[in-house]
Design a protein around this motif. Structure first.
Motif, PDB file in Angstrom:
ATOM      1  N   GLN A   1       0.831  -1.177   0.000  1.00  0.00           N
ATOM      2  CA  GLN A   1       0.000   0.000   0.000  1.00  0.00           C
ATOM      3  C   GLN A   1       0.882   1.249   0.000  1.00  0.00           C
ATOM      4  N   GLN A   3       2.557   4.427   1.145  1.00  0.00           N
ATOM      5  CA  GLN A   3       2.918   5.027   2.430  1.00  0.00           C
ATOM      6  C   GLN A   3       3.855   6.202   2.192  1.00  0.00           C
ATOM      7  N   VAL A   5       5.981   8.810   4.750  1.00  0.00           N
ATOM      8  CA  VAL A   5       6.360   9.015   6.145  1.00  0.00           C
ATOM      9  C   VAL A   5       7.334  10.190   6.238  1.00  0.00           C
ATOM     10  N   TYR A 106      -2.574  10.934  -2.023  1.00  0.00           N
ATOM     11  CA  TYR A 106      -2.075  10.328  -0.794  1.00  0.00           C
ATOM     12  C   TYR A 106      -1.262  11.360  -0.017  1.00  0.00           C
ATOM     13  N   GLY A 108       1.096  12.020   3.782  1.00  0.00           N
ATOM     14  CA  GLY A 108       1.749  11.477   4.948  1.00  0.00           C
ATOM     15  C   GLY A 108       1.022  11.904   6.213  1.00  0.00           C
ATOM     16  N   GLN A 109       1.583  11.494   7.346  1.00  0.00           N
ATOM     17  CA  GLN A 109       0.948  11.804   8.632  1.00  0.00           C
ATOM     18  C   GLN A 109       1.345  13.182   9.143  1.00  0.00           C
TER      19      GLN A 109
END
Length: 117
Positions: A1, A3, A5, A106, A108-109
């Motif tokens: 998936q 990701q 970061v 998409y 990131g956090q």
């Protein structure tokens, strides 16, 4: 998936520097343009910078032009944001985002950057 970061945020004094990184996985990183977006406390999202797939074309918000540099290492699947001459108004959560045909698909956090003496 997919990701994304982010890392490298922290507390820095005005005039200082930080380098943010965004490690990407789960997709062919070199095939996508990427952006940095930030959100200051109590405010909406603000686009900061975008880089094309090869890294040869970049764009910046007026608020960071001349102080921030976006770059990428496609061999390491990593996006960077070098931030110099930081100001208190640069305080925000910084997100990296993958661009598809339109808005980012998409995110990131996020990583917190605080510029304060």
């Amino acid at each position: 998936q997919v990701q994304l970061v982010e890392s490298g945020g922290g507390l820095v004094q005005p005039g200082g520097s930080l380098r943010l990184s965004c490690a990407a996985s789960g997709f062919t990183f070199s095939s996508y343009p990427m952006s940095w977006v930030r959100q200051a406390p109590g405010k909406g999202l603000e686009w900061v910078s975008t880089i094309n797939t090869g890294g040869g074309s970049t764009s910046y918000a007026d608020s960071v032009k001349g102080r921030f540099t976006i770059s990428r290492d496609n061999a390491k699947n990593t996006l960077y944001l070098q931030m110099n001459s930081l100001k208190p108004e640069d305080t925000a959560v910084y997100y990296c985002a993958r661009l598809s045909l339109g808005p980012p698909d998409y995110w990131g956090q996020g990583t917190q950057v605080t510029v304060s003496s």
